[in-house]
Design an enzyme around this catalytic site. Structure first.
Site, short mmCIF file in Angstrom:
data_model
loop_
_atom_site.label_atom_id
_atom_site.label_comp_id
_atom_site.label_asym_id
_atom_site.label_seq_id
_atom_site.Cartn_x
_atom_site.Cartn_y
_atom_site.Cartn_z
N ASN A 9 28.03 -8.96 30.49
CA ASN A 9 26.74 -9.64 30.47
C ASN A 9 25.90 -9.04 31.59
O ASN A 9 26.11 -9.34 32.76
CB ASN A 9 26.94 -11.15 30.68
CG ASN A 9 25.63 -11.90 30.80
OD1 ASN A 9 24.56 -11.34 30.58
ND2 ASN A 9 25.71 -13.18 31.14
N TRP A 10 24.99 -8.18 31.21
CA TRP A 10 24.20 -7.46 32.22
C TRP A 10 23.13 -8.35 32.84
O TRP A 10 22.45 -7.93 33.77
CB TRP A 10 23.56 -6.21 31.60
CG TRP A 10 24.55 -5.16 31.16
CD1 TRP A 10 25.92 -5.19 31.30
CD2 TRP A 10 24.25 -3.92 30.51
NE1 TRP A 10 26.48 -4.06 30.78
CE2 TRP A 10 25.48 -3.25 30.29
CE3 TRP A 10 23.07 -3.31 30.08
CZ2 TRP A 10 25.55 -2.00 29.66
CZ3 TRP A 10 23.14 -2.06 29.45
CH2 TRP A 10 24.37 -1.43 29.25
N LYS A 11 22.92 -9.52 32.29
CA LYS A 11 21.90 -10.46 32.79
C LYS A 11 20.54 -9.73 32.91
O LYS A 11 20.25 -8.87 32.08
CB LYS A 11 22.36 -11.09 34.10
CG LYS A 11 23.74 -11.77 33.94
CD LYS A 11 24.15 -12.62 35.09
CE LYS A 11 25.53 -13.22 34.81
NZ LYS A 11 26.00 -14.09 35.89
N HIS A 95 24.78 -20.00 28.16
CA HIS A 95 25.25 -19.52 29.46
C HIS A 95 24.82 -20.49 30.56
O HIS A 95 23.75 -21.10 30.47
CB HIS A 95 24.68 -18.12 29.73
CG HIS A 95 25.30 -17.49 30.93
ND1 HIS A 95 24.86 -17.76 32.20
CD2 HIS A 95 26.34 -16.63 31.06
CE1 HIS A 95 25.62 -17.08 33.07
NE2 HIS A 95 26.52 -16.39 32.39
N GLU A 97 23.53 -20.08 33.37
CA GLU A 97 22.21 -19.85 33.98
C GLU A 97 21.10 -20.40 33.08
O GLU A 97 20.07 -20.84 33.55
CB GLU A 97 22.04 -18.35 34.28
CG GLU A 97 22.88 -17.95 35.48
CD GLU A 97 23.52 -16.59 35.40
OE1 GLU A 97 23.07 -15.75 34.62
OE2 GLU A 97 24.51 -16.38 36.13
N GLU A 167 33.17 -20.59 31.79
CA GLU A 167 32.62 -20.01 33.00
C GLU A 167 32.31 -21.14 33.98
O GLU A 167 31.25 -21.78 33.89
CB GLU A 167 31.33 -19.24 32.69
CG GLU A 167 31.54 -18.08 31.74
CD GLU A 167 30.48 -17.00 31.93
OE1 GLU A 167 30.87 -15.83 32.00
OE2 GLU A 167 29.28 -17.33 32.02
N GLY A 173 29.06 -15.39 40.16
CA GLY A 173 28.28 -14.65 41.16
C GLY A 173 28.56 -15.07 42.59
O GLY A 173 27.84 -14.70 43.50
N SER A 213 33.11 -14.14 38.47
CA SER A 213 33.62 -13.23 39.50
C SER A 213 34.89 -12.49 39.05
O SER A 213 35.82 -12.31 39.83
CB SER A 213 33.87 -13.98 40.81
OG SER A 213 32.65 -14.51 41.30
N GLY A 234 29.97 -10.48 34.64
CA GLY A 234 28.58 -10.30 35.08
C GLY A 234 28.47 -9.09 35.99
O GLY A 234 28.45 -7.94 35.54
N GLY A 235 28.46 -9.34 37.28
CA GLY A 235 28.21 -8.29 38.28
C GLY A 235 29.04 -7.03 38.10
O GLY A 235 28.51 -5.91 38.17
P1 13P Z 1 29.83 -12.77 37.59
O1 13P Z 1 30.93 -11.92 36.98
O2 13P Z 1 28.77 -11.96 38.27
O3 13P Z 1 30.38 -13.88 38.42
O4 13P Z 1 29.07 -13.47 36.35
C1 13P Z 1 29.82 -14.12 35.39
C2 13P Z 1 28.95 -14.46 34.26
O5 13P Z 1 28.07 -15.29 34.37
C3 13P Z 1 29.14 -13.73 33.00
O6 13P Z 1 28.41 -14.29 31.96
#
Ligand code: 13P
Length: 256
Positions: A9-11, A95, A97, A167, A173, A213, A234-235
């Site tokens: 997930n590149w956000k 998600h 967020e 999640e 994050g 994470s 994510g990251g």
């Molecule tokens: P991180 O891997 O950056 O914690 O993000 C997880 C996430 O929200 C994937 O959708």
């Protein structure tokens, strides 16, 4: 046997050039990673260019969000049709967020999950509790409510019609990861809820991913758990090397 998933997930990250280069690196490496389904979820404006890179290869494409109407006067929104036209097979829905920053409700998440199915997209349906929920003993209730409300009226015909991602909000994050045991406990809870909704066969086949994470150095412990069927990253999905190391880690599951 549930094929493990490594989803990135590149956000809201990357430049157009960096997005294309990352997609190319993953596309080029993916044939060397049989037994893992790799999914990339770029920002919507990069879907078309990433689709061109990964077309005719094993990497699948996903949106990060969709709107429940098919078309019309909904400025700024993107429909399931559009995601399909541009080459998506998946779409992340609900998600954390979007739930916490953009204030999406369970009802809206539910409309989106059902819209994804109407447009032949596989929802990657996300659930997760906050730190406060966990510390006050409400984790189980929160997850149960999110699953029941989010999936109300959704009817999978096959186990491939839905992917769920657990999640925990406190792990996204933050560098804090749920321990493999903490995550597996929630995955078992979710699988039990799915069993109640749709029976044994679908519960046994639907993939439940962990997100929060995930890094190359914690992937092995996570996918060693019986109910963790891959990861939503994510990251660490923004760097080809780290994401591919995570995807390789997921193979341990398919080999076990
Ligand atoms: P991180 O891997 O950056 O914690 O993000 C997880 C996430 O929200 C994937 O959708």
């Amino acid at each position: 046997m549930r094929t493990p998933v490594a989803a990135g997930n590149w956000k809201m990250n990357l430049t157009p050039d960096a997005a294309e280069a990352l997609a190319r690196a993953v596309h080029d490496a993916a044939p060397g990673l049989p037994g893992v389904e790799i999914v990339l979820c770029p920002p919507a404006v990069y879907l078309a260019s990433v689709a061109r890179v990964v077309s005719n290869g094993p990497v699948a494409l996903g949106g990060q969000n969709l709107y429940w109407e098919a078309e019309g006067a909904f400025t700024g929104e993107i429909s399931g049709h559009m995601l399909r036209w541009v080459g998506c097979r998946y779409c992340i829905v609900g998600h954390s967020e979007r739930r916490h920053v953009l204030k999406e409700t369970d009802d809206e998440v539910n409309r989106k999950v059902r819209a994804a199915q109407r447009h032949s997209l596989v929802p990657i349906f996300c659930v997760g509790e906050t730190r406060q929920h966990r510390e006050s003993g409400q984790m189980e209730e929160v997850i149960t409510t999110q699953v029941r409300r989010g999936l109300d009226g959704f009817a999978p015909r096959a186990s491939g019609d839905l992917v769920i991602a657990y999640e925990p909000v406190w792990a996204i994050g933050t560098g804090l990861t749920a321990t493999p045991q903490q995550a597996d406990t929630v995955h078992r809870l979710v699988r039990g809820l799915i069993r109640q909704l749709w029976g044994d066969a679908l519960a046994a086949g639907i993939r439940i991913l962990y997100g929060g994470s995930v890094k190359p150095d914690n992937i092995e412990g996570l996918v060693a758990q019986p109910d963790i069927d891959g990861v939503l990253v994510g990251g660490a999905s923004l760097k080809a090397e780290a994401f591919l190391a995570i995807a390789r880690g997921c193979r341990l599951r398919s080999c076990s």
